[in-house]
Write an enzyme that holds these catalytic residues in place. Structure first.
Site, PDB file in Angstrom:
ATOM      1  N   GLY A  20      10.592   6.450  56.218  1.00  0.00           N
ATOM      2  CA  GLY A  20       9.165   6.267  55.940  1.00  0.00           C
ATOM      3  C   GLY A  20       8.890   6.293  54.445  1.00  0.00           C
ATOM      4  O   GLY A  20       8.136   5.463  53.918  1.00  0.00           O
ATOM      5  N   ASP A  77       8.883  15.687  45.559  1.00  0.00           N
ATOM      6  CA  ASP A  77       8.815  16.947  46.284  1.00  0.00           C
ATOM      7  C   ASP A  77       7.343  17.316  46.354  1.00  0.00           C
ATOM      8  O   ASP A  77       6.624  17.189  45.361  1.00  0.00           O
ATOM      9  CB  ASP A  77       9.610  18.041  45.569  1.00  0.00           C
ATOM     10  CG  ASP A  77       9.964  19.176  46.527  1.00  0.00           C
ATOM     11  OD1 ASP A  77      10.549  18.889  47.578  1.00  0.00           O
ATOM     12  OD2 ASP A  77       9.638  20.338  46.235  1.00  0.00           O
ATOM     13  N   HIS A 186      -2.423  13.429  46.281  1.00  0.00           N
ATOM     14  CA  HIS A 186      -1.519  13.956  45.261  1.00  0.00           C
ATOM     15  C   HIS A 186      -0.379  12.986  45.003  1.00  0.00           C
ATOM     16  O   HIS A 186       0.058  12.801  43.884  1.00  0.00           O
ATOM     17  CB  HIS A 186      -1.000  15.329  45.703  1.00  0.00           C
ATOM     18  CG  HIS A 186      -0.558  15.377  47.154  1.00  0.00           C
ATOM     19  ND1 HIS A 186      -1.343  14.940  48.187  1.00  0.00           N
ATOM     20  CD2 HIS A 186       0.605  15.776  47.731  1.00  0.00           C
ATOM     21  CE1 HIS A 186      -0.696  15.080  49.337  1.00  0.00           C
ATOM     22  NE2 HIS A 186       0.488  15.580  49.082  1.00  0.00           N
ATOM     23  N   ARG A 187       0.103  12.324  46.090  1.00  0.00           N
ATOM     24  CA  ARG A 187       1.210  11.382  45.945  1.00  0.00           C
ATOM     25  C   ARG A 187       0.748  10.158  45.162  1.00  0.00           C
ATOM     26  O   ARG A 187       1.436   9.694  44.252  1.00  0.00           O
ATOM     27  CB  ARG A 187       1.694  10.979  47.347  1.00  0.00           C
ATOM     28  CG  ARG A 187       3.156  10.705  47.428  1.00  0.00           C
ATOM     29  CD  ARG A 187       3.665  10.726  48.867  1.00  0.00           C
ATOM     30  NE  ARG A 187       3.790  12.074  49.367  1.00  0.00           N
ATOM     31  CZ  ARG A 187       2.982  12.620  50.278  1.00  0.00           C
ATOM     32  NH1 ARG A 187       1.989  11.936  50.807  1.00  0.00           N
ATOM     33  NH2 ARG A 187       3.147  13.868  50.649  1.00  0.00           N
TER      34      ARG A 187
HETATM   35  P1  IMP Z   1       8.936  17.165  51.267  1.00  0.00           P
HETATM   36  O1  IMP Z   1       9.128  15.911  52.078  1.00  0.00           O
HETATM   37  O2  IMP Z   1      10.146  18.005  51.115  1.00  0.00           O
HETATM   38  O3  IMP Z   1       8.270  16.893  49.966  1.00  0.00           O
HETATM   39  O4  IMP Z   1       8.001  18.106  52.161  1.00  0.00           O
HETATM   40  C1  IMP Z   1       6.692  18.129  51.969  1.00  0.00           C
HETATM   41  C2  IMP Z   1       6.009  18.972  53.037  1.00  0.00           C
HETATM   42  O5  IMP Z   1       4.752  19.339  52.485  1.00  0.00           O
HETATM   43  C3  IMP Z   1       5.709  18.161  54.269  1.00  0.00           C
HETATM   44  O6  IMP Z   1       6.594  18.448  55.309  1.00  0.00           O
HETATM   45  C4  IMP Z   1       4.306  18.644  54.631  1.00  0.00           C
HETATM   46  O7  IMP Z   1       4.437  19.815  55.355  1.00  0.00           O
HETATM   47  C5  IMP Z   1       3.693  19.037  53.326  1.00  0.00           C
HETATM   48  N1  IMP Z   1       2.915  17.910  52.764  1.00  0.00           N
HETATM   49  C6  IMP Z   1       3.204  17.198  51.658  1.00  0.00           C
HETATM   50  N2  IMP Z   1       2.305  16.230  51.457  1.00  0.00           N
HETATM   51  C7  IMP Z   1       1.420  16.341  52.466  1.00  0.00           C
HETATM   52  C8  IMP Z   1       0.262  15.578  52.820  1.00  0.00           C
HETATM   53  O8  IMP Z   1      -0.145  14.599  52.173  1.00  0.00           O
HETATM   54  N3  IMP Z   1      -0.369  15.980  53.923  1.00  0.00           N
HETATM   55  C9  IMP Z   1       0.035  17.018  54.684  1.00  0.00           C
HETATM   56  N4  IMP Z   1       1.100  17.743  54.410  1.00  0.00           N
HETATM   57  C10 IMP Z   1       1.807  17.401  53.313  1.00  0.00           C
END
Ligand code: IMP
Length: 202
Positions: A20, A77, A186-187
């Site tokens: 994804g 991250d 944020h992304r």
């Molecule tokens: P990563 O893929 O290791 O960066 O994990 C990020 C984790 O943060 C995800 O599994 C979500 O739990 C949380 N997270 C990050 N961005 C979002 C968002 O846009 N919406 C909801 N949860 C998010």
């Protein structure tokens, strides 16, 4: 600030094994004529995320992929940082949902720890790191400030989306039109900084 080589044949490794994320980042790079290839496709193992901040973990992932592939690499991250919990779950946002990725449980945990604390401030944070095979790294961070609500509301999005009300809005990210969330997330903010610094005008 170092720029990326763009145009036909330019490749960027996306340091993820999540298809994804590759699709999302691939779409962003396409207008610059760049091809995104995932660390998973190149059989690059996922490094241990031993950093203590979002940026440190993004750098660890981007460097591991750049050094292993000999190509520039991009990693992200992200997570939810709750002010009254000292920034938790933060870099452990995914882990708080456990092996079953149970975000109802993760949101319940955060809410229980907050108890009746009236300070519900929180922020979604996304760090991006671009690393080159020679070890050079650039980093970018995007945040959205808001509050966490109880009970969670809305079926859109993923993770902690139904729990988070961005500042200036009444809806949670889980209730909001996905396009609107993507515009202000944020992304999106971290990516806009990355594009401006490393790709635009290149
Ligand atoms: P990563 O893929 O290791 O960066 O994990 C990020 C984790 O943060 C995800 O599994 C979500 O739990 C949380 N997270 C990050 N961005 C979002 C968002 O846009 N919406 C909801 N949860 C998010």
């Amino acid at each position: 600030m170092r720029r990326l080589d763009v145009g036909p044949g330019a490749r960027l490794v996306v340091a993820t094994h999540n298809p994804g994320k590759l699709v999302e980042i691939g779409a962003l790079l396409k207008p610059f004529g760049m091809d995104a290839v995932s660390a998973g496709e190149l059989d690059i193992p996922e490094p241990e995320e031993t950093g203590s901040t979002f940026v440190e973990n993004a750098v660890i992932k981007a460097l591991a992929s750049a050094v292993a592939s000999g190509l520039p690499a991009l990693a992200d991250d992200s997570g939810l940082a709750v002010e009254a919990l000292g920034g938790d779950p933060g870099i452990y946002s995914a882990r708080w949902a456990g092996p079953d990725k149970d975000f109802d449980m993760a949101m319940e945990t955060v809410n229980r720890l907050l108890g009746d604390n009236p300070d519900r401030r929180a922020a979604f944070v996304c760090a991006l790191a671009v690393a080159w095979p020679d070890g050079h790294v650039e980093t970018f961070e995007g945040t959205v400030d808001g509050t966490v609500c109880w009970p969670p509301r809305g079926g859109n999005g993923f993770g902690y989306d139904p729990f988070f009300v961005p500042e200036g809005f009444d809806e949670t990210f889980g209730e909001m039109e996905p396009a609107r969330k993507h515009e202000m997330s944020h992304r999106a903010r971290a990516f806009a900084l990355f594009v401006e610094a490393c790709l635009k005008g290149a």
